[in-house]
Write a protein that holds these residues in place. Sequence first.
Motif, short mmCIF file in Angstrom:
data_model
loop_
_atom_site.label_atom_id
_atom_site.label_comp_id
_atom_site.label_asym_id
_atom_site.label_seq_id
_atom_site.Cartn_x
_atom_site.Cartn_y
_atom_site.Cartn_z
N TYR A 68 0.83 -1.20 0.00
CA TYR A 68 0.00 0.00 0.00
C TYR A 68 0.86 1.25 0.00
N GLY A 69 0.21 2.38 -0.26
CA GLY A 69 0.87 3.67 -0.23
C GLY A 69 0.00 4.66 0.51
N THR A 70 0.48 5.89 0.62
CA THR A 70 -0.32 6.94 1.26
C THR A 70 -0.59 8.06 0.26
N ILE A 71 -1.74 8.68 0.43
CA ILE A 71 -2.13 9.83 -0.39
C ILE A 71 -2.34 11.02 0.54
N LYS A 72 -1.74 12.14 0.17
CA LYS A 72 -1.87 13.38 0.94
C LYS A 72 -2.36 14.47 0.01
N VAL A 73 -3.35 15.25 0.49
CA VAL A 73 -3.86 16.38 -0.30
C VAL A 73 -3.78 17.64 0.54
N SER A 109 -11.40 10.44 2.41
CA SER A 109 -12.45 9.83 1.60
C SER A 109 -13.65 10.77 1.47
N ALA A 110 -13.93 11.56 2.51
CA ALA A 110 -15.01 12.55 2.41
C ALA A 110 -14.66 13.64 1.40
N TRP A 111 -13.38 14.02 1.38
CA TRP A 111 -12.92 15.01 0.39
C TRP A 111 -13.11 14.47 -1.02
N LEU A 112 -12.78 13.20 -1.24
CA LEU A 112 -12.96 12.60 -2.55
C LEU A 112 -14.42 12.58 -2.96
N ALA A 113 -15.30 12.32 -1.99
CA ALA A 113 -16.72 12.14 -2.29
C ALA A 113 -17.44 13.45 -2.60
N GLU A 114 -16.81 14.58 -2.31
CA GLU A 114 -17.48 15.86 -2.51
C GLU A 114 -17.78 16.15 -3.98
N LYS A 115 -16.86 15.78 -4.87
CA LYS A 115 -17.03 16.05 -6.30
C LYS A 115 -16.01 15.24 -7.08
N ASN A 116 -16.12 15.30 -8.40
CA ASN A 116 -15.13 14.63 -9.24
C ASN A 116 -13.77 15.29 -9.02
N ARG A 117 -12.78 14.51 -8.63
CA ARG A 117 -11.48 15.06 -8.26
C ARG A 117 -10.42 14.92 -9.35
N GLU A 118 -10.82 14.65 -10.58
CA GLU A 118 -9.84 14.59 -11.66
C GLU A 118 -9.14 15.94 -11.78
N GLY A 119 -7.82 15.90 -11.93
CA GLY A 119 -7.04 17.12 -12.05
C GLY A 119 -6.47 17.63 -10.74
N GLU A 120 -6.90 17.05 -9.62
CA GLU A 120 -6.41 17.49 -8.32
C GLU A 120 -4.98 16.99 -8.08
N GLN A 121 -4.17 17.86 -7.46
CA GLN A 121 -2.80 17.51 -7.11
C GLN A 121 -2.78 16.73 -5.80
N VAL A 122 -1.96 15.68 -5.73
CA VAL A 122 -1.81 14.89 -4.51
C VAL A 122 -0.34 14.57 -4.31
N LYS A 123 0.00 14.13 -3.12
CA LYS A 123 1.33 13.60 -2.85
C LYS A 123 1.18 12.11 -2.57
N LEU A 124 1.89 11.30 -3.32
CA LEU A 124 1.80 9.85 -3.21
C LEU A 124 3.11 9.30 -2.66
N SER A 125 3.01 8.47 -1.63
CA SER A 125 4.21 7.88 -1.02
C SER A 125 4.03 6.37 -0.90
N GLY A 126 5.12 5.63 -1.00
CA GLY A 126 5.07 4.19 -0.87
C GLY A 126 6.39 3.56 -1.34
#
Length: 372
Positions: A68-73, A109-126
């Motif tokens: 697994y990895g982590t996602i940070k927004v 997960s609540a942030w994701l569910a608010e709207k379509n998040r395509e194009g959003e910047q994230v930090k991925l670690s793993g």
Amino acid sequence: MAKLDTFNDPFDFRIRTLPEPNPDIQTLRVQSNEGVITKFENLTDDTYRVVVTCPEGSHKLCARAGQYGTIKVDGIQKPRSYSFAQAPERENPNEYTFFIRLVPGGELSAWLAEKNREGEQVKLSGPMGKFGLDESAKPMVCIAGGSGMSAVNALAQEVQAKGIVRDCYFFYGARTEKDLYLHDEIQALKDNWPAGAKFEYIPVLSEEPEGSAWTGPRGFVTQHMKEAYLDTGIVNADNLKAFFCGPPPMIDHGIQALQDAGLSLDDIYYDKFEDMRSPAPVIDNQMCVLCDECLMVKATENCIVEATNFKRDDDGITEFERVKPAHSSGLYYNALYIDEKECIRCYACVEACPHKAINPNYDKVPTTLRKF
């Protein structure tokens, strides 16, 4: 008397400045990349397929199926850990796929569910975790619940992609029929499973309304596995490997059923999905051998720290003082400490520790190798 950032050299009795650790030298097993959500789609009413794409030339995370990895927004303090949902052989270059379920109280997960998040910047670690395939060709019993589908799907994809001739019984526990997903992908796995081996997918519904059109098994997925497959001899504990991914109660019940049938714990592999409701791990510094394995996989910069001067009340640690490495007498007098406020409950440190010095059930009062 020497200052905090100096020391008395015992060889020539001069006061010398302590060397500063070089922040550019890092021996981490966890890589971090900036990325963009390039695909966002509903798999069910509360589960999403999220694809993160990292730029050309970014660190390759080199994850194995099951890890697994982590996602940070931005705007959310802590990252969240999620299993990679596809085997590396199935991913496009620089892409990482996740199945993320909306969790009550879950910020990301609540942030994701608010709207379509395509194009959003994230930090991925793993990558993190040790869950994954063993090297045998014994029949597999795979049991997933909820978004635990991700890691188990990745394991099955790896077997299929590598052409390993191995039977697989893939059990999936969901609440209702509308919570089932990956229909086409599961069918493709079955259609392309290595010749000479069997692949069977068994969805089990625990809350499907009576009188619905569902004709498949009902109840708890681990109970169905036990009664319909283990007790009947379709699968045999004498020749079996088991893989679990999902909620802790499901995994605990399944492990107990398999052990009762005679399967060794050495033949059972699992990844329990913990969240912020779970207790933070605790380091027993008297068991710690200072190998730094936990520090190499920590999910956030400040989740594991060297600390001293702890203050506590009946609820636990209320205050502590951070110790600057190389400016102290080390863990001989201080403690390696997991800060509950910074910990994201990924349990990567628990899995990484080779001496079982990290466990959520240990005494929360920090210990040191030497008191004074």
